[in-house]
Design an enzyme around this catalytic site. Structure first.
Site, short mmCIF file in Angstrom:
data_model
loop_
_atom_site.label_atom_id
_atom_site.label_comp_id
_atom_site.label_asym_id
_atom_site.label_seq_id
_atom_site.Cartn_x
_atom_site.Cartn_y
_atom_site.Cartn_z
N ALA A 30 0.92 -1.15 0.08
CA ALA A 30 -0.10 0.09 0.06
C ALA A 30 0.98 1.25 -0.05
CB ALA A 30 -1.12 0.04 1.23
N LEU A 41 3.86 1.53 -1.08
CA LEU A 41 4.81 1.84 -2.54
C LEU A 41 3.81 2.12 -3.42
CD1 LEU A 41 6.72 -1.69 -2.26
CD2 LEU A 41 7.66 0.70 -2.27
N CYS A 64 -0.15 -7.28 -7.69
CA CYS A 64 -0.25 -7.11 -6.18
C CYS A 64 -0.88 -5.96 -5.54
CB CYS A 64 0.98 -7.23 -5.33
SG CYS A 64 1.85 -8.97 -5.53
N PHE A 101 2.81 -4.64 -17.84
CA PHE A 101 2.71 -3.93 -16.45
C PHE A 101 3.96 -3.07 -16.36
CE2 PHE A 101 4.27 -5.30 -12.57
CZ PHE A 101 4.46 -6.49 -12.71
C1 UDX Z 1 5.48 -5.22 -6.17
C2 UDX Z 1 6.32 -4.99 -4.93
O1 UDX Z 1 7.65 -4.24 -5.53
C3 UDX Z 1 6.84 -6.23 -4.31
O2 UDX Z 1 7.75 -6.02 -3.12
C4 UDX Z 1 5.71 -7.24 -3.90
O3 UDX Z 1 6.11 -8.56 -3.33
C5 UDX Z 1 5.16 -7.36 -5.37
O4 UDX Z 1 4.45 -6.31 -5.94
P1 UDX Z 1 5.78 -5.91 -8.84
O5 UDX Z 1 4.42 -5.98 -8.80
O6 UDX Z 1 6.76 -7.21 -9.19
O7 UDX Z 1 6.11 -5.94 -7.18
O8 UDX Z 1 6.51 -4.60 -9.45
P2 UDX Z 1 6.96 -3.23 -9.07
O9 UDX Z 1 8.39 -2.99 -9.81
O10 UDX Z 1 6.97 -2.96 -7.57
O11 UDX Z 1 6.17 -2.16 -10.01
C6 UDX Z 1 4.69 -2.07 -9.79
C7 UDX Z 1 3.93 -1.32 -10.63
O12 UDX Z 1 4.41 0.13 -10.40
C8 UDX Z 1 4.50 -1.14 -12.25
O13 UDX Z 1 3.43 -1.20 -13.07
C9 UDX Z 1 5.53 -0.12 -12.42
O14 UDX Z 1 5.57 0.21 -13.62
C10 UDX Z 1 4.92 1.03 -11.36
N1 UDX Z 1 5.96 1.78 -10.91
C11 UDX Z 1 6.96 1.44 -10.27
C12 UDX Z 1 5.57 3.30 -11.47
O15 UDX Z 1 4.93 3.55 -11.99
N2 UDX Z 1 6.81 4.07 -10.66
C13 UDX Z 1 7.64 3.75 -9.97
O16 UDX Z 1 8.56 4.65 -9.43
C14 UDX Z 1 7.66 2.49 -9.51
#
Ligand code: UDX
Ligand code: ADP
Length: 473
Positions: A230, A232, A281, A343
């Site tokens: 949440a 993040l 997630c 994604f």
């Molecule tokens: C996430 C968490 O990081 C991880 O700790 C948890 O266990 C599972 O969910 P993940 O879904 O693999 O991992 O991807 P992540 O790299 O965190 O990105 C998630 C989304 O956020 C993506 O669509 C990415 O493009 C977006 N994102 C990420 C942004 O738009 N801006 C950023 O600064 C970071």
């Protein structure tokens, strides 16, 4: 259970999915003295884990093939024999799927726990002696109570069976699963049986420094996983809200992100503005949190977290809307090149991908989409858009349609606009002087990931929108 810390010699993991497979592979690799068996009802998936060709493992993660290659057949096994795997284990991980419910109570928000319950019942029926049961799937707070209740019932029936339940959430991200597992920021173990906690800690202690192994109670551990996701996701919605504001005011969100990210209290990570978060997630876990807060009568707290998801959806609708507005208020029959459907980069996963909502909005407006993604299969795009691809143009009938493009050039040819929705490395190096003459003028580039060089795009005679950039237009 009282007494000494039980030695863990055999581990069984129920669920050979995205989390279970890589996690168990790294445990087997780092603990050669522990026999690890990953079981799943899905025979096809198990066969793929056992494929002699390591490039065909069911989960693609850089470095995973080498880890599996080192320990498969030595102390890592993949099997459909769920009952035998449970019976032989000192410790059983539950790593089954927990999607958002699509119907019934809590539909659209709560997690569907049918697979967790079924796997807990299998453990109750087939475990022997003392078994430590570890929740690995992301679960709503207090799920351990359900697991405990099921196991206790079995314990009551058979004197020789005893159980301890732990929560040990996974924090790995797709694309970096192996390094995330090998050098975790922290390992979290929640439970109320100190011996069971230490037994699991001793497994991780083979490679994780002691100060990174955190111990909490069960509920804190379960809640920490939802909270981490949440927080993040909240950062992404926060920076995307500021991106929109930057576009209105002449600021640049990347400059703002750099300026605030150097404050050590804020930090530089997860401040990349874009088309909103996707993945399996973030949305699922926040909706779960919202549902649980509502359940406990914390309606303001629920509304607060709901707004993170709402802002994310708004950002995606906003991008679709601004494409339509800039293309003279209509995209009916216009060819739009969509670059990227996954994604995020370096994955073929499209779960909750921002491209889905943006493409659906544009199809609703009658657009003619040419979609190119280096890794996503066309069948997956068809499922996500709820529409088969179509080769013939629908012209000005108002019916949207999409087709797969085999390359960036194919997608861009005759297009009125290019939309960049995933930050694939190749999209950072596109040659705009070559692409621009192939497009129908006046042509646009809508860069939702801020990967293009604005000078080069404009020098090629193209109009540009870049997320969070108020200096161009
Ligand atoms: C996430 C968490 O990081 C991880 O700790 C948890 O266990 C599972 O969910 P993940 O879904 O693999 O991992 O991807 P992540 O790299 O965190 O990105 C998630 C989304 O956020 C993506 O669509 C990415 O493009 C977006 N994102 C990420 C942004 O738009 N801006 C950023 O600064 C970071
Ligand atoms: P995650 O991303 O959380 O790892 P996945 O959907 O990739 O989730 O994987 C979960 C796996 O768990 C699936 O392969 C599914 O077949 C398996 N599974 C679900 N319930 C059971 C069960 N009761 N026994 C054995 N395997 C199960």
């Amino acid at each position: 259970m009282t007494g000494s810390v039980p030695a863990i010699r055999t581990i069984c993991c129920i669920g050979a999915g995205y989390v279970g497979g890589p996690t168990m592979a790294v445990i087997a690799d780092r603990c050669p003295g522990v026999q690890v068996t990953v079981v799943d009802l899905n025979a096809e998936r198990i066969a793929a884990w056992n494929d002699a060709d390591l490039s065909r493992l069911p989960v693609y993660e850089p470095g995973l093939d080498a880890v599996v290659g080192r320990c498969r057949g030595r102390n890592l096994f993949f099997s459909t024999e769920v009952e035998a795997g449970i019976a032989a284990a000192d410790m059983v991980f539950l790593s089954v799927n927990t999607p958002t419910k699509t119907k019934g109570l809590g539909a659209g928000q709560a997690s569907d726990l049918r697979w967790v319950e079924a796997s807990a019942r299998s453990v109750a029926a087939h475990a022997q002696g003392h078994t430590i049961v570890v929740e690995k799937s992301t679960l709503p707070v207090r799920t351990a109570a359900t697991v405990q209740a099921i196991l206790q019932a079995a314990q009551g029936e058979a004197e020789c069976k005893t159980f301890s339940v732990l929560s040990n959430p996974e924090f790995l991200a797709e694309g970096t699963a192996v390094p995330d597992l090998e050098q975790p920021d922290r390992v979290l173990i929640g439970g109320d049986d100190p011996q069971a906690i230490e037994a699991l800690a001793s497994v991780y202690a083979h490679w994780v420094p002691e100060d990174r192994i955190l111990r909490t109670n069960l509920w804190s551990s379960e809640l920490s996983k939802l909270t981490a996701n949440a927080f993040l996701a909240q950062r992404i919605s926060s920076i995307n809200s500021i991106a929109a504001f930057c576009e209105s005011t002449g600021a640049d969100v990347r400059e703002v992100a750099r300026a605030i990210g150097t404050d050590s209290r804020i930090g530089p990570k997860f401040l990349q503005a874009g088309p909103g978060f996707g993945g399996s997630c973030f949305q699922k876990d926040i909706l779960n949190l919202v549902y649980l807060c509502g359940h406990y009568g914390l309606h303001e707290v629920a509304a607060y977290w709901q707004s993170v998801v709402d802002l994310n959806a708004w950002q995606q609708h906003r991008i679709a809307r601004l494409v339509v507005n800039n293309l003279f208020g209509t995209v009916t029959g216009k060819r739009l090149a969509v670059l990227g459907f996954a994604f995020k980069a370096d994955t073929n996963d499209t779960r909750d991908a921002p491209a889905i909502r943006i493409c659906r909005d544009l199809l609703e407006e009658g657009a003619d989409l040419a979609i190119y993604d280096p890794k996503v299969a066309p069948e997956q795009i068809a499922r996500d858009l709820g529409m088969a691809p179509s080769a013939s143009s629908s012209g000005l009938t108002g019916e949207g349609r999409w087709q797969l493009a085999g390359s960036v050039h194919d997608a861009v040819c005759s297009a009125d606009a290019v939309l960049i929705l995933t930050e694939w490395q190749a999209f950072r190096q596109l040659s705009w002087p070559e692409l621009a003459p192939q497009m129908r003028q006046p042509a646009w580039v809508f860069d939702a990931r801020a990967v293009v060089d604005p000078e080069q795009v404009r020098a090629a005679g193209l109009r540009l929108w870049r997320v969070g950039d108020g200096n161009i237009g």
